[in-house]
Design an enzyme around this catalytic site. Structure first.
Site, short mmCIF file in Angstrom:
data_model
loop_
_atom_site.label_atom_id
_atom_site.label_comp_id
_atom_site.label_asym_id
_atom_site.label_seq_id
_atom_site.Cartn_x
_atom_site.Cartn_y
_atom_site.Cartn_z
N ASP A 178 3.75 3.97 1.94
CA ASP A 178 4.29 2.88 2.75
C ASP A 178 4.98 2.01 1.72
O ASP A 178 4.31 1.35 0.90
CB ASP A 178 3.16 2.10 3.45
CG ASP A 178 3.72 0.96 4.28
OD1 ASP A 178 4.71 0.35 3.85
OD2 ASP A 178 3.17 0.67 5.35
N HIS A 179 6.31 2.01 1.70
CA HIS A 179 6.99 1.39 0.56
C HIS A 179 6.71 -0.11 0.46
O HIS A 179 6.86 -0.70 -0.60
CB HIS A 179 8.49 1.70 0.55
CG HIS A 179 9.28 0.96 1.57
ND1 HIS A 179 9.31 1.29 2.89
CD2 HIS A 179 10.10 -0.14 1.47
CE1 HIS A 179 10.10 0.45 3.54
NE2 HIS A 179 10.58 -0.43 2.70
N HIS A 241 4.13 -0.99 8.10
CA HIS A 241 4.30 -2.18 7.25
C HIS A 241 3.55 -3.41 7.79
O HIS A 241 2.85 -4.09 7.06
CB HIS A 241 5.78 -2.54 7.10
CG HIS A 241 6.66 -1.36 6.79
ND1 HIS A 241 6.26 -0.36 5.94
CD2 HIS A 241 7.90 -1.01 7.22
CE1 HIS A 241 7.23 0.55 5.86
NE2 HIS A 241 8.23 0.18 6.63
C1 BG6 Z 1 11.62 1.45 7.06
C2 BG6 Z 1 12.13 1.52 8.48
O1 BG6 Z 1 10.29 1.89 6.98
O2 BG6 Z 1 11.67 0.09 6.62
C3 BG6 Z 1 13.52 0.97 8.60
O3 BG6 Z 1 12.11 2.88 8.90
C4 BG6 Z 1 13.60 -0.43 8.00
O4 BG6 Z 1 13.96 0.96 9.95
C5 BG6 Z 1 12.99 -0.46 6.61
O5 BG6 Z 1 14.97 -0.79 7.93
C6 BG6 Z 1 12.87 -1.89 6.10
O6 BG6 Z 1 12.45 -1.88 4.75
P1 BG6 Z 1 12.85 -3.06 3.78
O7 BG6 Z 1 12.20 -2.72 2.49
O8 BG6 Z 1 14.35 -3.07 3.69
O9 BG6 Z 1 12.34 -4.32 4.40
#
Ligand code: BG6
Length: 482
Positions: A178-179, A241
């Site tokens: 989960d980044h 997230h």
């Molecule tokens: C991803 C989603 O997990 O997270 C995307 O699939 C979203 O739809 C993205 O745009 C948002 O990540 P960040 O790091 O740009 O807030």
């Protein structure tokens, strides 16, 4: 002790957008910092027919903006090989094994392998069982499987997916990404909460009035209409997230900073979420979908986007009032909000502290203390305090204490790949968390469908439907960021 790590990466989905935008730059940053040095190699695989030299050019191109020198970038790209691959074809795994063993020997990697699955979840089981059956998993080194989201579509489906993978890899070997867990400010949450007596003492219902989690995006669904039609904001952002953040905010202090203890505290927090059902869903969750506006005629409605059903009922926005049944949190909601095509890209958490009953100042003069954690695009912390206005009068004014971390903090993928290389699972998603979060998401979907919950349209470039504000106003709260 040398920080140089030895590993062979095998990336399934090597021609994809994620690999280009995130993985190759992250690997390069680790290379520049000497975490990866002589003893690493990457095999990219996907269906397309690419040559090694074309693949190396793609890798080289992906690091144009961050490369130190041309020579160094080329040297880095020379560690990459490509194999065109059909994931169902055993023969392909046999040649992959040959190539993997050759590179292992060439770069003296000692059997350490990281298999990176950036492919459709429906292929997770097939790929992992072939990796085991065709002996790509080594005896002498570590073998780790990194998996990108989405991990399934509901509890039943993700459980089946998980069981498939568990036939070939142990939970210990599985690293689910989960980044958000790789973001500086998300990792800072634990330090902030448990490293400061100041916050530790007051992180509860006695001092906190409410918490707000906003993950706003100004972009639409871009080219991902087909995927988004199946996921909507609930599965795309909340299941992962948002609920990860909620668990970090509501969790009790873990018994130690060991990853198992942290996991237990997070899972307990998820288990304590107040149940959602047909009766309470419409008071607690609002779903919305973006539509064009007079001021922004060039921006499409969601239903006019590429590969989106013109009749689609999928939500591109969701706001909710999440509550915990834990005694520490009675009456302290976490308001969450996420959506596409909102006013700005802004990810932040606001901890709104209770106003005190005052003798010294009147309550009207005193503003709430608010701790804001800015996750992106700008990272930082700010704490709103009341201060005496400078001058002769003795009046209060709010001021912000601000902290901005240094600009060269590692990015999310760099951090997570390094953690996987080091075998540190703290910032990866364990099955137990995933199971709990899917159950909660399933209950929202079920309640929505039973209650036939409305879908509110909101104009692009706004912060969602006004019904999302009512969730707070009904409690005499308001969104701190608007
Ligand atoms: C991803 C989603 O997990 O997270 C995307 O699939 C979203 O739809 C993205 O745009 C948002 O990540 P960040 O790091 O740009 O807030």
């Amino acid at each position: 002790m040398s920080q140089n790590k030895k590993a062979l990466f095998i990336i399934f989905g090597g021609t994809g957008d994620l690999a280009y935008r995130k993985l190759y730059p992250a690997l390069y940053k680790l290379y520049k910092k000497n975490y990866l040095n002589e003893n690493f190699a990457v095999i990219g695989t996907a269906r397309r027919e690419w040559s090694d030299s074309y693949y190396q050019e793609v890798v080289y191109d992906s690091i144009q903006d961050i490369k130190e020198s041309d020579q160094e970038a080329k040297e880095f790209a020379s560690h990459f090989r490509y194999q065109s691959h059909n994931v169902n074809d055993t023969e392909n795994y046999i040649s992959l094994l040959k190539l993997a063993d050759q590179l292992d020997e060439k770069y003296d990697i000692e059997g350490n392998r990281i298999f990176y699955l950036s492919v459709s979840p429906s292929l997770f089981g097939t790929v992992s069982s072939h990796l085991r059956a065709e002996n790509l998993i080594t005896e002498n080194g570590f073998n780790r499987l990194i998996i990108e989201k989405p991990f399934g579509t509901d509890f039943v489906n993700s459980n089946a997916l998980n069981n498939d993978i568990l036939e070939s890899f142990t939970e210990e070997q599985i690293y689910r990404i989960d980044h958000y867990l790789g973001k500086e400010m998300i990792q800072m949450l634990l330090a902030l909460r448990f490293g400061n007596p100041l916050f530790k003492q007051i992180w509860n219902k006695h001092f906190i009035s409410n918490i707000q989690v906003t993950l706003a995006e100004d972009m639409g669904v871009e080219e991902r209409g087909a995927y988004y039609e199946q996921s909507g904001a609930l599965r795309d952002m909340v299941q992962n997230h948002v609920l990860q953040i909620v668990s970090l905010l509501y969790m009790n202090e873990p018994s130690s900073n060991d990853s198992k203890a942290i996991l237990k505290a997070k899972v307990d927090a998820l288990k304590n979420l107040k149940a959602v059902n047909q009766e309470n869903i419409n008071q607690n969750f609002v779903r919305g979908q973006y539509t064009t506006s007079k001021d922004n005629p060039d921006i499409l409605d969601y239903v006019s986007e590429h590969e989106v059903d013109p009749e689609s009922n999928v939500e591109t926005f969701i706001a909710g009032k999440i509550e915990s049944t834990h005694e520490n949190w009675e009456g302290v909601p976490i308001y969450i909000r996420t959506g596409k095509r909102m006013k700005a890209k802004n990810t932040q958490i606001n901890i709104v502290f209770k106003k005190d009953t005052m003798n010294f100042f009147s309550t009207e003069e005193v503003k709430e203390n608010i701790l804001s954690i800015h996750i992106g695009p700008n990272e930082g912390l700010s704490l709103q305090l009341n201060n005496k206005q400078i001058g002769h009068a003795f009046e209060l004014e709010p001021i912000d204490l601000i902290f901005n971390p240094s600009a060269d903090a590692p990015d999310d993928y760099e951090r997570l790949i390094l953690s996987a290389l080091m075998g540190d699972k703290t910032n990866f998603v364990h099955w137990d968390e995933l199971a709990e979060s899917w159950k909660y998401i399933d209950s929202i979907r079920e309640a929505w469908s039973k209650a036939e919950s409305p879908l509110y349209l909101y104009e692009v470039n706004t912060n969602g439907p006004t019904e999302a504000n009512e969730l707070l106003e009904n409690n005499n709260d308001y969104w701190v960021w608007s």
